[in-house]
Motif scaffolding. Structure first.
Motif, PDB file in Angstrom:
ATOM      1  N   ILE A   1      -3.280   4.042  -1.908  1.00  0.00           N
ATOM      2  CA  ILE A   1      -3.544   3.455  -3.146  1.00  0.00           C
ATOM      3  C   ILE A   1      -3.053   1.975  -2.932  1.00  0.00           C
ATOM      4  O   ILE A   1      -1.903   1.586  -2.824  1.00  0.00           O
ATOM      5  CB  ILE A   1      -2.690   3.896  -4.207  1.00  0.00           C
ATOM      6  N   ASP A   2      -3.924   1.077  -3.129  1.00  0.00           N
ATOM      7  CA  ASP A   2      -3.786  -0.528  -3.147  1.00  0.00           C
ATOM      8  C   ASP A   2      -2.680  -0.996  -4.223  1.00  0.00           C
ATOM      9  O   ASP A   2      -3.023  -0.524  -5.463  1.00  0.00           O
ATOM     10  CB  ASP A   2      -4.953  -1.327  -2.867  1.00  0.00           C
ATOM     11  N   THR A   3      -1.720  -1.729  -4.086  1.00  0.00           N
ATOM     12  CA  THR A   3      -0.834  -2.357  -5.177  1.00  0.00           C
ATOM     13  C   THR A   3      -1.746  -2.897  -6.275  1.00  0.00           C
ATOM     14  O   THR A   3      -1.403  -2.917  -7.455  1.00  0.00           O
ATOM     15  CB  THR A   3       0.354  -3.101  -4.678  1.00  0.00           C
ATOM     16  N   HIS A   4      -3.007  -3.574  -5.639  1.00  0.00           N
ATOM     17  CA  HIS A   4      -3.733  -4.298  -6.571  1.00  0.00           C
ATOM     18  C   HIS A   4      -4.215  -3.323  -7.773  1.00  0.00           C
ATOM     19  O   HIS A   4      -4.416  -3.723  -8.992  1.00  0.00           O
ATOM     20  CB  HIS A   4      -4.855  -4.901  -6.132  1.00  0.00           C
ATOM     21  N   HIS A   5      -4.469  -1.981  -7.375  1.00  0.00           N
ATOM     22  CA  HIS A   5      -5.060  -1.221  -8.202  1.00  0.00           C
ATOM     23  C   HIS A   5      -4.126  -0.326  -9.118  1.00  0.00           C
ATOM     24  O   HIS A   5      -4.444  -0.476 -10.482  1.00  0.00           O
ATOM     25  CB  HIS A   5      -5.652   0.029  -7.393  1.00  0.00           C
TER      26      HIS A   5
ATOM     27  N   THR B   1      -1.660  -2.517 -10.358  1.00  0.00           N
ATOM     28  CA  THR B   1      -1.498  -3.560 -11.437  1.00  0.00           C
ATOM     29  C   THR B   1      -2.440  -3.475 -12.374  1.00  0.00           C
ATOM     30  O   THR B   1      -2.249  -3.652 -13.302  1.00  0.00           O
ATOM     31  CB  THR B   1      -1.614  -4.858 -10.387  1.00  0.00           C
ATOM     32  N   THR B   2      -3.677  -3.422 -11.803  1.00  0.00           N
ATOM     33  CA  THR B   2      -4.870  -3.143 -12.729  1.00  0.00           C
ATOM     34  C   THR B   2      -4.535  -2.263 -13.733  1.00  0.00           C
ATOM     35  O   THR B   2      -5.012  -2.336 -14.972  1.00  0.00           O
ATOM     36  CB  THR B   2      -6.213  -3.168 -11.976  1.00  0.00           C
ATOM     37  N   LEU B   3      -4.284  -0.952 -13.326  1.00  0.00           N
ATOM     38  CA  LEU B   3      -4.051   0.099 -14.092  1.00  0.00           C
ATOM     39  C   LEU B   3      -3.021  -0.334 -15.279  1.00  0.00           C
ATOM     40  O   LEU B   3      -3.145  -0.095 -16.314  1.00  0.00           O
ATOM     41  CB  LEU B   3      -3.375   1.432 -13.366  1.00  0.00           C
ATOM     42  N   TYR B   4      -1.793  -0.770 -15.010  1.00  0.00           N
ATOM     43  CA  TYR B   4      -0.878  -1.263 -15.875  1.00  0.00           C
ATOM     44  C   TYR B   4      -1.066  -2.239 -16.781  1.00  0.00           C
ATOM     45  O   TYR B   4      -0.934  -2.150 -17.967  1.00  0.00           O
ATOM     46  CB  TYR B   4       0.576  -1.851 -15.023  1.00  0.00           C
ATOM     47  N   LYS B   5      -2.215  -3.341 -16.274  1.00  0.00           N
ATOM     48  CA  LYS B   5      -2.727  -4.033 -17.030  1.00  0.00           C
ATOM     49  C   LYS B   5      -3.571  -3.633 -17.965  1.00  0.00           C
ATOM     50  O   LYS B   5      -3.696  -4.206 -19.229  1.00  0.00           O
ATOM     51  CB  LYS B   5      -3.447  -5.472 -16.084  1.00  0.00           C
ATOM     52  N   THR B   6      -4.567  -2.830 -17.530  1.00  0.00           N
ATOM     53  CA  THR B   6      -5.381  -2.265 -18.700  1.00  0.00           C
ATOM     54  C   THR B   6      -4.757  -1.410 -19.701  1.00  0.00           C
ATOM     55  O   THR B   6      -5.156  -1.427 -20.897  1.00  0.00           O
ATOM     56  CB  THR B   6      -6.370  -1.242 -17.933  1.00  0.00           C
ATOM     57  N   ILE B   7      -3.728  -0.545 -19.230  1.00  0.00           N
ATOM     58  CA  ILE B   7      -3.090   0.057 -20.410  1.00  0.00           C
ATOM     59  C   ILE B   7      -2.299  -1.005 -21.423  1.00  0.00           C
ATOM     60  O   ILE B   7      -2.388  -0.700 -22.537  1.00  0.00           O
ATOM     61  CB  ILE B   7      -1.859   0.929 -19.679  1.00  0.00           C
ATOM     62  N   GLY B   8      -1.555  -1.956 -21.072  1.00  0.00           N
ATOM     63  CA  GLY B   8      -1.079  -2.726 -21.674  1.00  0.00           C
ATOM     64  C   GLY B   8      -2.134  -3.431 -22.808  1.00  0.00           C
ATOM     65  O   GLY B   8      -1.722  -3.863 -23.787  1.00  0.00           O
ATOM     66  N   GLU B   9      -3.370  -3.792 -22.257  1.00  0.00           N
ATOM     67  CA  GLU B   9      -4.527  -4.492 -22.927  1.00  0.00           C
ATOM     68  C   GLU B   9      -4.964  -3.363 -24.115  1.00  0.00           C
ATOM     69  O   GLU B   9      -4.918  -3.755 -25.015  1.00  0.00           O
ATOM     70  CB  GLU B   9      -5.473  -4.832 -22.185  1.00  0.00           C
ATOM     71  N   ASN B  10      -4.812  -1.982 -23.767  1.00  0.00           N
ATOM     72  CA  ASN B  10      -5.345  -1.110 -24.735  1.00  0.00           C
ATOM     73  C   ASN B  10      -4.152  -0.944 -25.667  1.00  0.00           C
ATOM     74  O   ASN B  10      -4.772  -0.681 -26.942  1.00  0.00           O
ATOM     75  CB  ASN B  10      -5.575   0.187 -24.051  1.00  0.00           C
ATOM     76  N   VAL B  11      -3.220  -0.889 -25.511  1.00  0.00           N
ATOM     77  CA  VAL B  11      -2.065  -0.761 -26.377  1.00  0.00           C
ATOM     78  C   VAL B  11      -2.107  -1.977 -27.253  1.00  0.00           C
ATOM     79  O   VAL B  11      -2.133  -1.860 -28.598  1.00  0.00           O
ATOM     80  CB  VAL B  11      -0.603  -0.760 -25.781  1.00  0.00           C
TER      81      VAL B  11
ATOM     82  N   MET C   1       0.691  -1.076   0.082  1.00  0.00           N
ATOM     83  CA  MET C   1       0.121  -0.072  -0.081  1.00  0.00           C
ATOM     84  C   MET C   1       0.918   1.304  -0.059  1.00  0.00           C
ATOM     85  O   MET C   1       2.060   1.395   0.810  1.00  0.00           O
ATOM     86  CB  MET C   1      -1.027  -0.227   1.181  1.00  0.00           C
ATOM     87  N   VAL C   2       0.531   2.075  -0.812  1.00  0.00           N
ATOM     88  CA  VAL C   2       1.294   3.413  -0.919  1.00  0.00           C
ATOM     89  C   VAL C   2       0.294   4.502  -0.450  1.00  0.00           C
ATOM     90  O   VAL C   2      -0.843   4.799  -0.887  1.00  0.00           O
ATOM     91  CB  VAL C   2       1.621   3.475  -2.511  1.00  0.00           C
ATOM     92  N   LYS C   3       0.968   5.624   0.366  1.00  0.00           N
ATOM     93  CA  LYS C   3       0.232   6.691   0.693  1.00  0.00           C
ATOM     94  C   LYS C   3       0.828   7.816  -0.006  1.00  0.00           C
ATOM     95  O   LYS C   3       1.913   8.165  -0.329  1.00  0.00           O
ATOM     96  CB  LYS C   3       0.503   6.878   2.185  1.00  0.00           C
TER      97      LYS C   3
END
Length: 90
Positions: free
Chosen positions: A13-17, A19-29, A1-3
């Protein structure tokens, strides 16, 4: 967790969120690249890489590899799309 301090209020900001951000960006690319019929190799060469490894790993979040803002900017220029397209669905 990052504050992070935002307007003097700490937010978590949960690290899962992230990871989901990076995953969504990669999928969009990947989706946009495929829609345009561009291979990973062609995209890699267009943005200055010598192999597909970086593109392939970041598109699928393999080994926790993800695109940074400079890479996204170069990819947006190579694919001729606004950089915002990579953030859709977030």
């Amino acid at each position: 967790m990052v504050k992070i301090l935002c307007n003097l209020t700490a937010i978590d900001i949960d690290t899962h969120h992230i990871t989901t951000l990076y995953k969504t960006i990669g999928e969009n690319v990947k989706k946009i690249r495929k829609q345009q019929g561009i291979s990973q190799l062609d995209l890699a060469l267009a943005v200055g890489y010598k192999s597909v490894s970086s593109i392939a790993k970041a598109e699928s979040l393999i080994e926790k590899k993800h695109f940074n803002i400079e890479q996204l900017y170069k990819i947006s220029k190579a694919l001729d799309v606004p950089i915002e397209k990579f953030f859709e669905g977030i």
